[in-house]
Design an enzyme around this catalytic site. Structure first.
Site, PDB file in Angstrom:
ATOM      1  N   ARG A  71      -8.581 -34.953  38.942  1.00  0.00           N
ATOM      2  CA  ARG A  71      -7.237 -34.478  39.333  1.00  0.00           C
ATOM      3  C   ARG A  71      -6.223 -34.967  38.308  1.00  0.00           C
ATOM      4  NH1 ARG A  71      -4.605 -37.547  42.394  1.00  0.00           N
ATOM      5  NH2 ARG A  71      -6.247 -37.929  43.916  1.00  0.00           N
ATOM      6  N   TYR A 124      10.838 -12.577  40.338  1.00  0.00           N
ATOM      7  CA  TYR A 124       9.523 -12.241  40.897  1.00  0.00           C
ATOM      8  C   TYR A 124       9.548 -12.605  42.384  1.00  0.00           C
ATOM      9  CZ  TYR A 124       4.750 -13.141  42.326  1.00  0.00           C
ATOM     10  OH  TYR A 124       3.583 -13.184  43.032  1.00  0.00           O
TER      11      TYR A 124
HETATM   12  C1  LIG Z   1       7.104 -13.643  36.395  1.00  0.00           C
HETATM   13  C2  LIG Z   1       6.139 -14.343  37.298  1.00  0.00           C
HETATM   14  N1  LIG Z   1       6.262 -15.660  37.516  1.00  0.00           N
HETATM   15  C3  LIG Z   1       5.424 -16.331  38.341  1.00  0.00           C
HETATM   16  C4  LIG Z   1       4.409 -15.686  38.992  1.00  0.00           C
HETATM   17  C5  LIG Z   1       3.511 -16.457  39.933  1.00  0.00           C
HETATM   18  O1  LIG Z   1       2.305 -16.730  39.321  1.00  0.00           O
HETATM   19  P1  LIG Z   1       0.888 -16.851  40.110  1.00  0.00           P
HETATM   20  O2  LIG Z   1       0.618 -15.520  40.727  1.00  0.00           O
HETATM   21  O3  LIG Z   1      -0.058 -17.211  39.009  1.00  0.00           O
HETATM   22  O4  LIG Z   1       1.051 -17.924  41.122  1.00  0.00           O
HETATM   23  C6  LIG Z   1       4.229 -14.314  38.788  1.00  0.00           C
HETATM   24  C7  LIG Z   1       3.140 -13.593  39.485  1.00  0.00           C
HETATM   25  O5  LIG Z   1       3.071 -12.384  39.469  1.00  0.00           O
HETATM   26  C8  LIG Z   1       5.117 -13.625  37.935  1.00  0.00           C
HETATM   27  O6  LIG Z   1       5.007 -12.304  37.700  1.00  0.00           O
END
Ligand SMILES: Cc1ncc(COP(=O)(O)O)c(C=O)c1O
Length: 403
Positions: A71, A124
């Protein structure tokens, strides 16, 4: 010395890029060589998958290379973290089990209950949900602001409380562009950190730390991994005190990737440059095709001269990326139909893999922001343009649009 061993001994001193050279080299050389030197015992050119949870100690506390428990650190992950730091022009990289795990670890590393973050008004959906449903309960408030409007970001700051200005550029899915240099100065004037989610651009097209950002976030699930076969996340920083805080929380929270995932992500990173160039070539062709298609009312791509962020994107990005969004003439029903009719573009969430994907953000990736200020247009379709033969992609879109 037996012949094989003596050959390996010689090879370990010549014929490979040392870490010192790798750090100063061009992007592709860093992506391929930084973070790992051929194994001194076997000469293995690629970091082995260290499927071990613990490490033999040479006497109590006698750690070999600092490895104690996986870890805290694992050599396969260490190699990936070194490479991530090098491609983002940072000092330290940290790998996580997912992009959201990286984000959550960052917030807990630098915020306390009572603090506040400014986030993109078209973030997002999962990032918005993390702030709205998890960090808020933990006592960290947030306000949305458009990343392309520096004055609006400044106005959203709560003096003394705002610890993070969090941007994506380009944003997901509206591909808005934030000026990283200007946003860094706004953040620093307020005593806050500028965090840039660099998932859409990838480190090949944009290096936010070099433009003044304090932290780069990645969903390495996307372009960095590049093959839709692994979920992961990353944080990269320059400041060593900040690195110390993140490193402590990475271990204390424990949302780390296993060695198999670290291996796959690192393997993907090595070809990022050539993949991104093809993603960009194909996306540019798709944009040109869609721009004159009668069933398309608007194409959103930062490479278009009429995109409001075009000038800033041209300054801070090498090219404009593989993501294209467009609005269709026939409303939501039409958008859903297009998503369901393609045969080369796969209907699915995610992005950044070698295969082209199509999705309806309103019903899929961004369903969690429905009814909020972050809601996306219902007639919007998002493409992650892959690296297939471009004529096949254009023919597929033409068919799906009803041509
Ligand atoms: C711009 C962006 N940031 C963060 C994430 C989150 O990443 P994860 O799906 O690997 O947790 C995503 C997922 O689609 C994303 O498009």
């Amino acid at each position: 010395m037996p012949p094989a061993a003596s050959r390996i001994h010689r090879l370990s001193r010549v014929g490979h890029v040392t870490q010192e050279h790798a750090q100063k080299a061009g992007f592709e050389t860093r992506a391929i060589h930084a973070g790992y030197e051929p194994d001194p015992t076997t000469g293995a050119v690629i970091p082995p998958i260290y499927a071990t949870s613990t490490y033999k100690q040479d006497g109590v506390g006698g750690l070999r290379g600092g490895y104690e428990y996986s870890r805290s650190a694992n050599p396969t992950r260490t190699a990936l973290e070194g490479a991530l730091a090098a491609v983002e022009e940072g000092e330290r990289g940290f790998a996580f089990a997912s992009g959201l795990a990286a984000e959550d670890t960052l917030v807990r590393s630098v915020c306390s209950p009572g603090d506040h973050a400014v986030i993109p008004d078209d973030a997002y959906g999962g990032t918005f949900r993390l702030f709205d449903k998890v960090e808020k309960v933990w006592g960290v408030a947030h306000s949305p602001a458009p990343v392309s409007d520096v004055d609006a970001v400044r106005a959203a700051i709560r003096p003394g409380e705002t610890k993070l200005i969090w941007v994506e550029t380009p944003t997901n899915p509206m591909l808005n562009i934030g000026d990283i240099e200007e946003l860094a100065s706004v953040a620093h004037d307020a005593g806050a950190l500028l965090v840039v989610d660099n998932t859409f651009a990838s480190p090949y097209l944009q290096q936010p730390l070099s433009l003044g950002a304090d932290v780069v976030v990645h969903s390495t699930t996307k372009y960095v991994g590049g093959h839709s076969d692994v979920v992961g996340g990353a944080l990269v920083v320059r400041d060593l005190d900040l690195a110390e805080q993140i490193g402590f929380h990475q271990n204390a929270i424990g949302a780390v990737p296993g060695p198999f995932d670290a291996f796959l992500t690192h393997r993907g990173l090595k070809t990022l440059g050539v993949r991104m160039d093809r993603h960009c070539d194909n996306a540019e062709a798709v944009v040109e095709f869609l721009s004159t298609h009668p069933a398309v009312r608007k194409v959103v791509y930062p490479g278009l001269a009429d995109h409001p962020g075009h000038a800033v994107a041209s300054r801070q990005m090498k090219r404009y990326g593989g993501m294209v969004s467009f609005r269709v003439t026939g409303g939501e029903e039409h958008a859903l139909r297009v998503c369901e009719r393609t045969r080369v573009f796969t209907l699915g969430e995610s992005l950044g893999g070698v295969e082209s994907l199509i999705e309806h953000p309103g019903r899929m990736t961004h369903a969690s922001v429905a009814g909020t200020d972050l809601e996306v247009p219902a007639d919007l379709v998002r493409l992650s343009v892959g690296i297939e033969t471009v004529d096949d992609l254009l023919a597929d879109l033409d068919f799906a649009l009803g041509g």
